[in-house]
Design a protein around this motif. Structure first.
Motif, PDB file in Angstrom:
ATOM      1  N   GLY A  54       2.686  37.926  57.243  1.00 10.82           N
ATOM      2  CA  GLY A  54       3.074  38.626  58.541  1.00 10.82           C
ATOM      3  C   GLY A  54       2.198  38.252  59.379  1.00 10.82           C
ATOM      4  O   GLY A  54       0.933  37.931  59.506  1.00 10.82           O
ATOM      5  N   ASP A  55       2.122  38.822  60.351  1.00  7.45           N
ATOM      6  CA  ASP A  55       1.714  38.752  61.715  1.00  7.45           C
ATOM      7  C   ASP A  55      -0.025  39.328  61.285  1.00  7.45           C
ATOM      8  O   ASP A  55      -0.750  38.927  62.037  1.00  7.45           O
ATOM      9  CB  ASP A  55       2.469  39.483  63.145  1.00  7.45           C
ATOM     10  N   SER A  56       0.196  40.753  61.570  1.00 11.51           N
ATOM     11  CA  SER A  56      -1.169  41.240  60.858  1.00 11.51           C
ATOM     12  C   SER A  56      -1.572  41.242  59.711  1.00 11.51           C
ATOM     13  O   SER A  56      -2.284  42.349  59.234  1.00 11.51           O
ATOM     14  CB  SER A  56      -1.066  42.397  61.408  1.00 11.51           C
ATOM     15  N   GLY A  57      -0.769  40.678  58.428  1.00 13.53           N
ATOM     16  CA  GLY A  57      -1.537  40.279  57.590  1.00 13.53           C
ATOM     17  C   GLY A  57      -2.579  39.574  57.086  1.00 13.53           C
ATOM     18  O   GLY A  57      -3.224  39.235  57.774  1.00 13.53           O
ATOM     19  N   VAL A  58      -4.088  40.464  56.114  1.00 10.47           N
ATOM     20  CA  VAL A  58      -5.035  39.896  55.696  1.00 10.47           C
ATOM     21  C   VAL A  58      -4.541  39.646  54.152  1.00 10.47           C
ATOM     22  O   VAL A  58      -4.122  39.801  53.051  1.00 10.47           O
ATOM     23  CB  VAL A  58      -5.790  40.897  55.632  1.00 10.47           C
ATOM     24  N   PHE A  59      -5.197  37.911  54.362  1.00 10.16           N
ATOM     25  CA  PHE A  59      -5.224  36.832  52.925  1.00 10.16           C
ATOM     26  C   PHE A  59      -6.203  36.904  52.271  1.00 10.16           C
ATOM     27  O   PHE A  59      -7.334  35.516  53.486  1.00 10.16           O
ATOM     28  CB  PHE A  59      -4.698  35.971  52.702  1.00 10.16           C
ATOM     29  N   ASN A  60      -6.458  37.221  51.849  1.00 12.53           N
ATOM     30  CA  ASN A  60      -8.389  36.988  51.222  1.00 12.53           C
ATOM     31  C   ASN A  60      -8.459  36.191  49.462  1.00 12.53           C
ATOM     32  O   ASN A  60      -7.902  36.794  48.431  1.00 12.53           O
ATOM     33  CB  ASN A  60      -9.652  38.052  50.864  1.00 12.53           C
TER      34      ASN A  60
ATOM     35  N   VAL B  29     -15.890  38.820  49.803  1.00 12.35           N
ATOM     36  CA  VAL B  29     -15.484  39.397  51.379  1.00 12.35           C
ATOM     37  C   VAL B  29     -16.272  39.962  51.505  1.00 12.35           C
ATOM     38  O   VAL B  29     -16.447  41.338  50.553  1.00 12.35           O
ATOM     39  CB  VAL B  29     -14.154  39.606  50.880  1.00 12.35           C
ATOM     40  N   TYR B  30     -16.943  40.812  52.747  1.00 13.55           N
ATOM     41  CA  TYR B  30     -18.171  41.249  53.264  1.00 13.55           C
ATOM     42  C   TYR B  30     -17.061  42.673  54.025  1.00 13.55           C
ATOM     43  O   TYR B  30     -17.234  43.737  54.073  1.00 13.55           O
ATOM     44  CB  TYR B  30     -19.155  41.399  53.867  1.00 13.55           C
ATOM     45  N   LYS B  31     -16.164  41.390  54.682  1.00 14.81           N
ATOM     46  CA  LYS B  31     -14.844  42.726  55.478  1.00 14.81           C
ATOM     47  C   LYS B  31     -14.019  42.440  55.823  1.00 14.81           C
ATOM     48  O   LYS B  31     -14.066  41.335  56.638  1.00 14.81           O
ATOM     49  CB  LYS B  31     -16.202  43.079  57.025  1.00 14.81           C
ATOM     50  N   ILE B  32     -13.268  43.053  55.658  1.00 15.75           N
ATOM     51  CA  ILE B  32     -11.909  43.203  56.100  1.00 15.75           C
ATOM     52  C   ILE B  32     -11.517  43.856  57.788  1.00 15.75           C
ATOM     53  O   ILE B  32     -11.057  45.003  56.746  1.00 15.75           O
ATOM     54  CB  ILE B  32     -10.287  42.923  55.117  1.00 15.75           C
ATOM     55  N   ALA B  33     -10.580  43.053  58.348  1.00 12.64           N
ATOM     56  CA  ALA B  33     -10.428  43.817  59.054  1.00 12.64           C
ATOM     57  C   ALA B  33      -9.228  43.733  60.684  1.00 12.64           C
ATOM     58  O   ALA B  33      -9.953  43.143  61.556  1.00 12.64           O
ATOM     59  CB  ALA B  33     -11.563  44.547  60.522  1.00 12.64           C
ATOM     60  N   PRO B  34      -7.594  43.462  60.349  1.00 10.79           N
ATOM     61  CA  PRO B  34      -6.867  43.751  60.652  1.00 10.79           C
ATOM     62  C   PRO B  34      -7.222  44.481  62.083  1.00 10.79           C
ATOM     63  O   PRO B  34      -7.281  45.451  62.427  1.00 10.79           O
ATOM     64  CB  PRO B  34      -5.605  43.475  59.832  1.00 10.79           C
TER      65      PRO B  34
END
Length: 73
Positions: A14-20, A24-29
């Motif tokens: 999605g537009d505001s999705g996060v894929f990792n 990872v150190y930091k995930i910030a949508p």
């Protein structure tokens, strides 16, 4: 510690999705949303029967911001 990842197939994000994948150190949508729905709105499945004779959804929210993201970097 490094991650070992096999085959990955991503159909859509999605537009505001996060894929990792991996470390990872930091995930910030940088997105937020608020959803209002009446009684029985999110029911899914076979043969659902919802009877709402008198129903109302209160959308009043006195908060200025529920979860501010201005410092989410």
């Amino acid at each position: 510690m490094p991650a070992i990842v096999g085959a990955v197939q991503v159909i859509s994000i999605g537009d505001s999705g996060v894929f990792n994948i991996g470390d990872v150190y930091k995930i910030a949508p940088f997105s937020f949303s608020k959803t209002f729905a009446g009684a029985g709105s999110f029911n899914t499945g076979d043969r659902i029967s919802v009877n709402n004779q008198v129903s109302s959804t209160n959308t009043y929210d006195a908060d200025g911001a529920d979860q501010p993201i201005f410092a989410n970097i």
